[in-house]
Design a protein around this motif. Sequence first.
Motif, short mmCIF file in Angstrom:
data_model
loop_
_atom_site.label_atom_id
_atom_site.label_comp_id
_atom_site.label_asym_id
_atom_site.label_seq_id
_atom_site.Cartn_x
_atom_site.Cartn_y
_atom_site.Cartn_z
N LEU A 1 0.83 -1.19 0.00
CA LEU A 1 0.00 0.00 0.00
C LEU A 1 0.87 1.25 0.00
O LEU A 1 2.01 1.22 0.50
CB LEU A 1 -0.91 0.03 1.23
CG LEU A 1 -1.78 -1.20 1.48
CD1 LEU A 1 -2.63 -1.00 2.73
CD2 LEU A 1 -2.64 -1.50 0.28
N VAL A 2 0.34 2.32 -0.54
CA VAL A 2 0.97 3.63 -0.48
C VAL A 2 0.06 4.52 0.36
O VAL A 2 -1.13 4.66 0.05
CB VAL A 2 1.15 4.27 -1.88
CG1 VAL A 2 1.87 5.59 -1.76
CG2 VAL A 2 1.90 3.33 -2.79
N GLN A 3 0.61 5.10 1.40
CA GLN A 3 -0.18 5.88 2.34
C GLN A 3 0.44 7.26 2.53
O GLN A 3 1.67 7.38 2.61
CB GLN A 3 -0.23 5.15 3.68
CG GLN A 3 -1.32 5.57 4.63
CD GLN A 3 -1.47 4.57 5.77
OE1 GLN A 3 -0.58 4.45 6.61
NE2 GLN A 3 -2.56 3.82 5.76
N ARG A 4 -0.43 8.26 2.54
CA ARG A 4 0.08 9.62 2.78
C ARG A 4 0.87 9.66 4.08
O ARG A 4 0.42 9.17 5.12
CB ARG A 4 -1.07 10.63 2.86
CG ARG A 4 -0.62 12.04 3.23
CD ARG A 4 -1.75 13.04 3.20
NE ARG A 4 -2.71 12.84 4.27
CZ ARG A 4 -2.57 13.33 5.52
NH1 ARG A 4 -1.47 14.00 5.85
NH2 ARG A 4 -3.52 13.14 6.40
N GLY A 5 2.06 10.26 4.03
CA GLY A 5 2.85 10.40 5.23
C GLY A 5 2.23 11.43 6.17
O GLY A 5 2.05 12.59 5.80
N LEU A 6 1.88 10.98 7.36
CA LEU A 6 1.27 11.87 8.34
C LEU A 6 2.34 12.77 8.97
O LEU A 6 3.47 12.32 9.22
CB LEU A 6 0.58 11.06 9.43
CG LEU A 6 -0.57 10.16 8.96
CD1 LEU A 6 -1.08 9.31 10.12
CD2 LEU A 6 -1.69 10.98 8.35
N ARG A 7 1.97 13.99 9.23
CA ARG A 7 2.87 14.92 9.93
C ARG A 7 2.61 14.76 11.41
O ARG A 7 1.83 15.49 12.02
CB ARG A 7 2.65 16.34 9.44
CG ARG A 7 2.89 16.48 7.93
CD ARG A 7 2.96 17.91 7.47
NE ARG A 7 3.25 17.98 6.04
CZ ARG A 7 4.44 17.85 5.49
NH1 ARG A 7 5.50 17.63 6.26
NH2 ARG A 7 4.62 17.92 4.17
N LEU A 8 3.27 13.76 11.97
CA LEU A 8 2.99 13.34 13.34
C LEU A 8 3.41 14.39 14.37
O LEU A 8 4.41 15.11 14.19
CB LEU A 8 3.72 12.04 13.66
CG LEU A 8 3.30 10.78 12.89
CD1 LEU A 8 4.11 9.59 13.36
CD2 LEU A 8 1.82 10.51 13.06
N LEU A 9 2.65 14.42 15.44
CA LEU A 9 3.05 15.17 16.61
C LEU A 9 4.46 14.74 17.03
O LEU A 9 4.77 13.55 17.05
CB LEU A 9 2.06 14.89 17.76
CG LEU A 9 2.41 15.43 19.14
CD1 LEU A 9 2.21 16.95 19.18
CD2 LEU A 9 1.52 14.77 20.20
N ARG A 10 5.29 15.72 17.35
CA ARG A 10 6.64 15.43 17.84
C ARG A 10 6.77 15.93 19.26
O ARG A 10 6.34 17.04 19.58
CB ARG A 10 7.70 16.09 16.96
CG ARG A 10 7.85 15.47 15.58
CD ARG A 10 8.88 16.21 14.72
NE ARG A 10 9.03 15.59 13.41
CZ ARG A 10 9.99 14.73 13.09
NH1 ARG A 10 10.90 14.39 14.00
NH2 ARG A 10 10.06 14.22 11.87
N VAL A 11 7.37 15.11 20.08
CA VAL A 11 7.64 15.47 21.47
C VAL A 11 9.11 15.15 21.73
O VAL A 11 9.57 14.05 21.45
CB VAL A 11 6.74 14.70 22.45
CG1 VAL A 11 7.13 15.00 23.90
CG2 VAL A 11 5.27 15.06 22.22
N GLY A 12 9.83 16.14 22.22
CA GLY A 12 11.26 15.95 22.39
C GLY A 12 11.96 15.71 21.07
O GLY A 12 13.00 15.04 21.02
#
Length: 363
Positions: free
Chosen positions: A218-229
């Motif tokens: 599958l090809v899935q849109r890369g999520l702009r994940l929450l970043r912590v630290g």
Amino acid sequence: MADHQEELWLGIATTAVPRDGRRRWRPGVHYRRIARAARRHGLRVCLFDPGRQAEWSRLSAFVPMDSNRPDGDWEPMSLRFPDVIYENVYVHLAVKGYSAPLRAEARRRGVPLFNPMLPGKWQMIRFLRRVHLDHLAPETEVLTSADALWRALERWRIVYVKPSGGYGGVNVHRLELLADGRVRARADRRGGRVRTWERVMERRHLDAFVRSLRGRYLVQRGLRLLRVGGRKVDFRVVLHRDHQGEWQLIGIVPKLAAPDGVVTNIIAGGERWTLEQLESTAKREGKDVPVDDLVRAAKSIAEALSHRYRTIGLVGFDMAVEEDGSVRMIEMNPKPARSLLDRPMLERLAACQAGFARWLIRR
């Protein structure tokens, strides 16, 4: 071997039973938790290996020597087919059909078995579309060609290429379209090896990359994940149905990827934090963790699944919070690892597993 015909039996299918003919044995702590909880619902628990049964009319199983003391030793017993079954075979065996004969026999006898076989990643996306919950998942397509992959990169800039039936973060690739038109590809576990794999390639090399993949991807849109630290975070949200068949939250476990890691899986370099630890760190960075939204989204999907798969009892969703605060379901784990859960979560899980088993019998 003793025989008890009059009692209600919860059979737990597992390969974690002795094979050496021993007369006394003590199972893992979680099985003992379930046995304690089952007593409150009038159930006895037996453990059996579904791949080592001579006949289904008489199971070779292990049961507590004293039914009132499941934390003590257990002994072998020959007993009838259980009234309800919790299938807890390791996922790598389950996907190869290890429990298929047991599932067929339970179906023939009309005995409820949880969990049923659940959809893979692509089937899950199609299911969410049918029940109008696809807004909770990233945009996803079947990988058909290098040209289609290039179009996805032009549209989303970052994509994830993952096997439809994979688990454990194996062969999950992150591809990024660079400013100079080349593509950076990276994986944490390519071919099952726990080591970083990285390539920077020209567009013309995408064809060779796609050909190197085996099976449906599958090809899935890369999520702009929450970043912590500075590290990407996703959340394992574990749910289980209770003695009334209602979905209950077992726990939320934040998982932090390794710096520049592709996946948050612990085996691939990810790290488990407590929710309190993450919320505290995020707050210091001026960021919010929308816990209620995570639970609400997970329960919405679980409810839809239980209307389609009546004996589903356990799900673990890998959920994402994007930088804009929106919540997405990355993928579903039908056999989420208990190793991520702390003791209070495990106690809640055992209570729900026993209660749900009793509910299935009554139903």
